[in-house]
Scaffold this active site. Sequence first.
Site, PDB file in Angstrom:
ATOM      1  N   SER A 223       0.861  -1.392   0.035  1.00  0.00           N
ATOM      2  CA  SER A 223      -0.021  -0.097   0.213  1.00  0.00           C
ATOM      3  C   SER A 223       0.981   1.155   0.061  1.00  0.00           C
ATOM      4  O   SER A 223       1.663   1.562  -1.048  1.00  0.00           O
ATOM      5  CB  SER A 223      -1.031  -0.154   0.984  1.00  0.00           C
ATOM      6  OG  SER A 223      -2.166   0.548   0.848  1.00  0.00           O
ATOM      7  N   LYS A 227       3.875   2.095  -2.622  1.00  0.00           N
ATOM      8  CA  LYS A 227       4.380   3.224  -3.494  1.00  0.00           C
ATOM      9  C   LYS A 227       5.734   3.664  -3.208  1.00  0.00           C
ATOM     10  O   LYS A 227       6.422   3.775  -4.049  1.00  0.00           O
ATOM     11  CB  LYS A 227       3.459   4.492  -3.023  1.00  0.00           C
ATOM     12  CG  LYS A 227       1.951   4.196  -2.816  1.00  0.00           C
ATOM     13  CD  LYS A 227       1.159   5.505  -2.267  1.00  0.00           C
ATOM     14  CE  LYS A 227      -0.120   5.207  -1.835  1.00  0.00           C
ATOM     15  NZ  LYS A 227      -1.101   4.746  -2.437  1.00  0.00           N
ATOM     16  N   TRP A 314     -10.483   0.512  -4.675  1.00  0.00           N
ATOM     17  CA  TRP A 314      -9.858   1.458  -4.365  1.00  0.00           C
ATOM     18  C   TRP A 314      -8.457   1.720  -4.815  1.00  0.00           C
ATOM     19  O   TRP A 314      -8.029   2.933  -5.266  1.00  0.00           O
ATOM     20  CB  TRP A 314      -9.750   1.730  -2.872  1.00  0.00           C
ATOM     21  CG  TRP A 314      -9.185   3.112  -2.060  1.00  0.00           C
ATOM     22  CD1 TRP A 314      -8.130   3.214  -1.324  1.00  0.00           C
ATOM     23  CD2 TRP A 314      -9.640   4.232  -2.108  1.00  0.00           C
ATOM     24  NE1 TRP A 314      -7.913   4.500  -0.952  1.00  0.00           N
ATOM     25  CE2 TRP A 314      -8.892   5.267  -1.459  1.00  0.00           C
ATOM     26  CE3 TRP A 314     -11.062   4.799  -2.843  1.00  0.00           C
ATOM     27  CZ2 TRP A 314      -9.210   6.446  -1.308  1.00  0.00           C
ATOM     28  CZ3 TRP A 314     -11.109   6.272  -2.612  1.00  0.00           C
ATOM     29  CH2 TRP A 314     -10.291   6.973  -1.972  1.00  0.00           C
ATOM     30  N   HIS A 365      -7.679  -5.738   0.883  1.00  0.00           N
ATOM     31  CA  HIS A 365      -6.526  -5.001   0.938  1.00  0.00           C
ATOM     32  C   HIS A 365      -5.640  -5.488   2.061  1.00  0.00           C
ATOM     33  O   HIS A 365      -6.209  -5.227   3.193  1.00  0.00           O
ATOM     34  CB  HIS A 365      -7.142  -3.471   1.197  1.00  0.00           C
ATOM     35  CG  HIS A 365      -5.934  -2.519   1.142  1.00  0.00           C
ATOM     36  ND1 HIS A 365      -5.418  -2.239  -0.062  1.00  0.00           N
ATOM     37  CD2 HIS A 365      -5.327  -2.050   1.973  1.00  0.00           C
ATOM     38  CE1 HIS A 365      -4.118  -1.179   0.474  1.00  0.00           C
ATOM     39  NE2 HIS A 365      -4.192  -1.054   1.717  1.00  0.00           N
TER      40      HIS A 365
HETATM   41  C1  GCU Z   1      -5.188   4.598   2.136  1.00  0.00           C
HETATM   42  C2  GCU Z   1      -4.930   5.430   0.955  1.00  0.00           C
HETATM   43  C3  GCU Z   1      -4.049   4.713  -0.020  1.00  0.00           C
HETATM   44  C4  GCU Z   1      -2.984   3.959   0.702  1.00  0.00           C
HETATM   45  C5  GCU Z   1      -3.699   2.977   1.802  1.00  0.00           C
HETATM   46  C6  GCU Z   1      -2.685   2.098   2.860  1.00  0.00           C
HETATM   47  O1  GCU Z   1      -6.327   3.750   1.726  1.00  0.00           O
HETATM   48  O2  GCU Z   1      -6.057   6.199   0.417  1.00  0.00           O
HETATM   49  O3  GCU Z   1      -3.590   5.239  -0.981  1.00  0.00           O
HETATM   50  O4  GCU Z   1      -2.284   2.821  -0.155  1.00  0.00           O
HETATM   51  O5  GCU Z   1      -4.343   3.769   2.852  1.00  0.00           O
HETATM   52  O6  GCU Z   1      -1.650   2.402   2.739  1.00  0.00           O
HETATM   53  O7  GCU Z   1      -3.174   1.170   3.188  1.00  0.00           O
END
Ligand code: GCU
Length: 385
Positions: A223, A227, A314, A365
């Site tokens: 997540s 990134k 998402w 997720h």
């Molecule tokens: C939120 C955010 C995402 C990210 C996620 C995470 O949902 O909007 O961009 O990837 O958190 O880090 O679990």
Amino acid sequence: LFTGIYISMSFSQNYDESKVPFYTLPSLLVSGQNQPIKDTASWEHARRPELLTLFSNYVYGTTPKDFDSVRFGIENEDPAAMNGKARLKEVAIRVYRQNKSITFHLVLFTPTAQASPAAVFVLINNRGRSHTDPKRVVQSDFWPAEMMIDSGYGIAAFHVSELAPDRKDSYADALLQLYPEQLAADNGMKAIGAWAFGASRVMDYLVTDGHVNAKQVVIVGHSRGGKTALWAAAQDERFSLCISNCSGNTGAALARRQFGERIAKINATFPHWFCNNYKRFNDNETALPVDQHMLIALIAPRPVYATNATEDLWADPKGTFLALKNAEPAYALYHKKSNLPADPPSPGHAILYAPLGYHNRIGVHDMTRFDWIQFIQFARHHFRS
Ligand code: GCU
């Protein structure tokens, strides 16, 4: 009024494939001067640096290269951890600049079963610290250290909060204390830049550890950590493989699809992740000089594995697959055949034997044992060939 704002914001999130706007991705292999990029030389000397600069200036912020020194201290060592299967080292990594320093910690297990240095997976831990428990009281599937050791791999982790707390009011309390000019600049790094900086300092340590095969270090993130893993691997070519799990917006998913999370939303909820300039692209994805396929391409020819989960729209599973697909031309410059299909594979099916790998796990997720099993297969294949 509050409800009104909430409703209009939630309407701007699209989950309907038929409502994805028509978009054209910026060309990967045409330079800013409109020169076609036809070989690795012009990619490495012209286009790649140009793209790194664009991602630095407009998305993640610039990564400082000037520090006075990095020093390592082994704070704890156990040659017979995990019932003798692993060597544990807890390493303090200290970064110095202009009479200031910050310290963060690396947990590293390497397998004892083999004499040769091991390939190591390094997790950028963005969850609770207990997930990467060096004492192994907590054994989390988010970081299945025993399974990795049993598979012949080293497994390591550092926690993001020691580089930049993941909060908009305190992200500057760690590494950024050493770089006040970054805080002042519109292209200055914030939390994700600081975490990626930390990943490179971990690499600085790993090259010094005789139990680690520094030519086979995998950077892994989930997540927001996913990134970061991409950004770290894009900049630091010492990472020989990158795994970006459910990384979504400003990770492995294409921004221009405007599917699921969008730039305006991520900048509003997490104003401390990306540089100030990124806010210019709120509700204006088409103005971005880059898109995320280019971030993946910056890692070429090194293998990249991206994942999604079926219940995590998402993070735009299809947009992630398409970013990989659109990174293929950079791999082709190195004669790395990718040949991904035009559409994502069916849920639960992994594409492992190509430099750009992918799966969409059935579920929510998260990063699970299923995901790690695919990471092992992917790394095993690529480290062998
Ligand atoms: C939120 C955010 C995402 C990210 C996620 C995470 O949902 O909007 O961009 O990837 O958190 O880090 O679990």
